[in-house]
Design an enzyme around this catalytic site. Structure first.
Site, short mmCIF file in Angstrom:
data_model
loop_
_atom_site.label_atom_id
_atom_site.label_comp_id
_atom_site.label_asym_id
_atom_site.label_seq_id
_atom_site.Cartn_x
_atom_site.Cartn_y
_atom_site.Cartn_z
N LYS A 596 0.74 -1.39 0.07
CA LYS A 596 -0.14 -0.14 -0.04
C LYS A 596 0.68 1.25 -0.22
O LYS A 596 0.23 2.53 -0.28
CB LYS A 596 -1.07 0.04 1.10
CG LYS A 596 -0.33 -0.02 2.57
CD LYS A 596 -1.30 -0.32 3.76
CE LYS A 596 -1.89 -1.51 3.73
NZ LYS A 596 -0.74 -2.42 4.33
N VAL A 626 -6.67 -2.46 0.89
CA VAL A 626 -7.58 -2.41 2.16
C VAL A 626 -8.32 -3.44 2.09
O VAL A 626 -8.95 -3.85 1.32
CB VAL A 626 -8.53 -0.97 1.77
CG1 VAL A 626 -9.39 -0.75 2.91
CG2 VAL A 626 -7.69 0.38 1.48
N GLY A 681 0.73 -14.76 14.70
CA GLY A 681 1.47 -14.32 13.39
C GLY A 681 0.46 -13.42 12.72
O GLY A 681 0.43 -13.23 11.72
N GLU A 684 2.81 -7.63 12.79
CA GLU A 684 4.12 -7.45 12.33
C GLU A 684 5.01 -8.28 13.35
O GLU A 684 4.56 -8.04 14.49
CB GLU A 684 4.30 -6.06 12.06
CG GLU A 684 3.36 -5.38 10.94
CD GLU A 684 3.62 -6.06 9.71
OE1 GLU A 684 4.84 -6.55 9.23
OE2 GLU A 684 2.78 -6.16 8.76
N ASP A 695 -0.69 2.01 9.83
CA ASP A 695 -1.42 1.08 8.84
C ASP A 695 -2.89 1.30 8.44
O ASP A 695 -2.84 1.23 7.20
CB ASP A 695 -1.22 -0.62 9.15
CG ASP A 695 -1.73 -1.40 8.14
OD1 ASP A 695 -0.86 -1.53 6.99
OD2 ASP A 695 -2.71 -2.07 8.21
N LYS A 699 -4.64 3.00 5.04
CA LYS A 699 -5.70 2.29 4.17
C LYS A 699 -6.73 3.39 4.34
O LYS A 699 -7.49 3.45 3.18
CB LYS A 699 -6.09 1.28 4.93
CG LYS A 699 -5.39 0.08 5.06
CD LYS A 699 -5.76 -1.16 5.82
CE LYS A 699 -4.88 -2.27 5.94
NZ LYS A 699 -5.28 -3.20 6.74
N GLY A 814 -4.48 -12.42 6.75
CA GLY A 814 -4.28 -13.62 6.40
C GLY A 814 -3.69 -13.78 5.10
O GLY A 814 -4.03 -13.26 4.24
#
Length: 831
Positions: A596, A626, A681, A684, A695, A699, A814
């Site tokens: 992004k 996004v 997971g 980050e 982040d 978006k 994911g």
């Protein structure tokens, strides 16, 4: 009667000659009357030319080359005639002695005239026809050697002699009698009225077969070569090319003029007059039908099952396009000026002055304003043409009525050919659309009133790309291929490769879409394979053929390959890679990315990338910027493009933060949930990159820009979830160790909201041009109250969706869903 001609590749070795003899004998079972025309053994004509050239400059190495040539013919004779070959070998020795005498003379006088070179080249066909006829005789078949110099009379234009058809027809019918024999005739060579040996030029053996066929009024002339007939395009440049079942004489001549090597224009002319069909066959695949050239070649065109693995009909009637040809390396000479407008005789003077210099014009185009004329010629004649034009129009140039002629080189001509183009609207549109979609600039255009051919002049570097793009457009209009270049083989990239591998067969079968992975790079290695990298074994390809990664070199090589329908996929989070986006888009290569940072950088950079993509007519898709795999950006784009007014956008735009806010309760602290999310997971490596809200802000910025707002990242008010003082800690471990000390602050907010029956959510909001990212308290009636797990949820309130806003919900994090979103963008590009 049949005429069978076999080219140099067909007689390139004793084994191939045996195959030719088998074809001859098999054909004779049903067609006893036949004439065979043969070329020199493979490579011999070029060797003879080299002999003459070396002798003419006093290079005595020609003697060694001559010995090698003699040994080659002796070896062929011995291999084909196992016993009683003394007479044949003696004939070879005699011919070679004559050749040596001529070469010695050339060596002494240091001169190689066109006449002498024709005589030297004639030995190739004379020896091949004699050895093949002798081989037939030795095996008990009535082979008969025919030296066409005794029949084919020509003018004295050495190197490219023209036949005297009246005399040749008489001679052929006297000398060639196929009754009870198998005449093996020399191709390529003839003789003048004075008995001087001549050659017929390029395609001369084919021409000889056509001349004999016309003279004896043959039923058919078969040209046996090394390909499966006339192909829809040059198979060396277009891997999907396939053979054309049938075509007209006119189509064949057009294809041959524009580069199709299988047949040459002079071959068609004598057969056209007598309506004698021509069949192009493959010596190495004799069972294949090949291409039939006749008066009316309108059979439906099909892509053969042998080539594609699936047999499908491309059109229900006569195909408007039969083939695509090209002429690489041409020069374009342009003459322009106001002094041409309305002045009669200008074109005549132009062509006359070029004709006097022996300059052949390949293509002509003139503007309707009469202000300019462009001609395409051989590059070697460009300077001569310019000088000739300047000499002819010297006075007009001096008076300023005409400009000095300009020459543009490194160009190519690409042409589509088809007799039924004139009956089919939209051909030109599809042709130029294929070029435009792939960023191929058209320098000049020519089309005759017969509409049999559309020719364009383009950059020589774009020739193969244009051929493939046009071929896909006309012959695979129900299918398409994308050439992929992927950077980033981490979690998302490797998952995407896995999905492509699993879905490729279905896409090819159900959507006629072929995805070809051409280039692949990660932080360590990069690899290219123009035949395609198997997505199931890309690690092995990297290991065996990979080189050290250099991203600028990766981009440069991708651009140099210049493949049609190319797509660059950036599955990294790199700032360095987005610096190459503008160059990539400007090369007419589409981009698909979950990265992004390009769209969340400066507004100027964002608009520039959008502008280049629009200018080049290619796609820049970033749906996964996004909402991972959720259709957020495409939905917003559709709303805006359809004229809806966006009143408000609210969103939970981080799967990580969604998980955290959905998991914190009176039994589970904020710090414990953050640690749990990291172990799963979902964050980050450094959770602060999620918790600081940047982040989410990026978006929201992308959504705002999609709505037309000229915002920068600094215009967004962001509430960070990183407690004061922890952002500066050097290590992640230090941060995680200190985080529990601040749980009380978050728990206080959560408890206060719960006491009122409310919840906390981390919400991105865009309204009235103002953008914020912050913790908000919501009640149970709010659309965000029932989110679960890593859900993203976006609410669009618009003029059309005012009372009941449009809601998009689903997993927002994911590798599987993100890779699937990238995959979906790839499929969108194929539409």
């Amino acid at each position: 009667m049949k005429i069978l001609k076999f080219g140099g590749t067909s007689v390139g070795s004793p084994e191939r000659i045996r195959q030719v003899i088998n074809i001859i004998l098999e054909t004779r079972k049903t067609n006893p009357a036949m004439v065979i025309v043969v070329s020199a053994f493979g490579g011999v004509t070029n060797q003879l030319i080299e002999l003459g050239e070396k002798a003419s400059v006093g290079d005595n190495q020609y003697l060694g080359l001559l010995t090698s040539l003699r040994e080659k013919h002796e070896r062929f004779a011995k291999a084909l005639i196992k016993t009683e070959n003394a007479d044949v070998l003696a004939h070879v020795a005699h011919e070679m002695a004559q050749l040596q005498d001529v070469l010695n003379g050339v060596f002494l006088v240091r001169e190689l005239s066109a006449k002498t070179l024709d005589y030297i080249m004639s030995f190739g066909e004379r020896l091949s026809a004699f050895i093949i006829s002798s081989s037939l005789l030795a095996d008990g078949h009535p082979g008969k050697f025919i030296d066409m110099r005794n029949a084919l009379q020509t003018n004295a234009n050495f190197g490219s002699a023209r036949p005297d058809f009246d005399q040749t027809n008489l001679n052929v019918n006297k000398i060639i009698d196929p009754r009870g024999t198998i005449p093996i005739a020399t191709g390529f060579i003839g003789t003048t009225e004075r008995g001087e040996t001549t050659t017929l030029g390029r395609g001369g053996s084919d021409y000889t077969a056509a001349i004999i066929g016309a003279a004896v009024n043959a039923d058919i002339v078969e040209i046996w070569t090394d390909v499966d007939g006339v192909m829809t395009a040059d198979p060396r440049k277009v891997s999907k090319a396939f053979s054309i079942k049938s075509m007209s004489y006119e189509e064949a001549m057009e294809m041959s003029h524009f580069g199709a090597k299988v047949i040459h224009p002079p071959t068609v002319q004598p057969l056209l007059a007598n309506q004698i069909p021509i069949s192009i066959r493959n010596t190495f695949n004799p069972a294949f039908r090949g291409t039939l050239i006749k008066k009316n070649g309108i059979e439906t065109l099909e892509s053969p099952a042998e080539k594609s693995g699936s047999h499908f009909r491309l059109t229900s009637g006569p195909p408007p396009i039969k083939g695509i040809s090209s002429i690489p390396s041409v020069a374009l000479v342009k003459v322009q000026g106001s002094g041409m407008i309305g002045v009669s005789g200008t074109a005549r003077r132009l062509f006359d002055c070029l004709g006097k210099e022996g300059i052949n014009i390949i293509l002509i185009t003139q503007a309707s304003s009469e202000h300019s004329i462009c001609i395409a010629i051989e590059p070697t004649a460009a300077n001569k043409a310019r000088e000739a034009i300047e000499g002819e129009f010297q006075l007009e140039i001096q008076a300023g009525l005409l400009e000095h002629p300009t020459v543009e080189v490194d160009l190519a001509i690409v042409a589509v050919v088809g007799e039924y183009m004139r009956h089919t609207p939209g051909i030109s549109g599809k042709f130029f659309d294929a070029l435009g979609r792939n960023g191929i600039n058209v320098v000049a255009i020519a089309q005759g009133s017969s509409e049999l051919n559309i020719s364009t002049v383009i950059s020589n570097a774009d020739e193969a790309k244009a051929l493939n793009a046009i071929h896909d457009m006309f012959f695979h209009s129900t299918s398409r291929s994308l050439n992929l270049f992927l950077v980033g083989s981490g979690l998302i990239g490797s998952t995407l490769l896995k999905q492509i591998n699993e879905q490729s067969a279905n896409l090819k079968r159900d959507r006629s879409l072929e995805l070809r992975l051409i280039g692949l790079a990660n932080s360590r290695e990069m690899v290219f394979n123009v035949d395609g990298i198997d997505p199931a074994s890309w690690q092995q390809e990297m290991k065996e053929n990979g080189t050290s990664t250099n991203f600028p070199q990766f981009v440069e090589h991708m651009q140099t390959l210049n493949l049609p329908n190319s797509v660059f996929i950036d599955c990294t989070a790199s700032d360095d890679i987005i610096e190459g986006y503008a160059s990539i888009l400007d090369s007419s290569i589409s981009i698909v990315t979950p990265n992004k940072k390009a769209n969340a950088g400066s507004y100027e950079q964002y608009r520039e990338l959008q502008r280049i993509a629009h200018k080049r007519g290619i796609k820049f898709l970033y749906e996964t910027n996004v909402g991972a795999g959720l259709p957020v950006i495409s939905t917003l784009r559709d709303l805006v493009d359809s004229g809806d007014r966006i009143i408000r956008i609210e969103g939970i735009l981080s799967g990580t933060l969604s998980y955290i806010f959905n998991s914190v309760d009176d039994q589970t602290s904020f710090s414990k949930v953050v640690l749990d999310a990291r172990e799963k997971g979902l964050t980050e490596p450094d959770p602060r990159e999620d918790l600081n809200g940047m982040d989410v802000a990026r978006k929201l910025l992308i959504l705002a820009r999609q709505c037309g707002h000229t915002l920068e990242l600094t215009d967004i008010t962001v509430e960070s979830l990183v407690p004061a003082g922890l952002e500066e800690l050097a290590s992640v471990d230090e941060f995680l160790a200190a985080l529990p000390n601040h749980d009380a602050n978050f728990e206080q907010q959560r408890t206060a909201a719960a006491a009122k029956g409310n919840q906390l959510r981390y919400i991105a909001r865009l309204e009235n041009g103002s953008a914020t990212v912050a913790i908000e308290t919501i009640d149970d009636s709010h659309p965000f109250a029932n989110t679960e797990g890593t859900d993203n949820k976006i609410v669009f309130t618009t003029e059309r969706y005012l009372n009941r806003p449009l809601v998009i919900r689903g997993p927002g994090a994911g590798a599987e869903v993100t890779a699937a979103g990238v995959f979906a963008d790839l499929i969108r590009i194929s539409y």
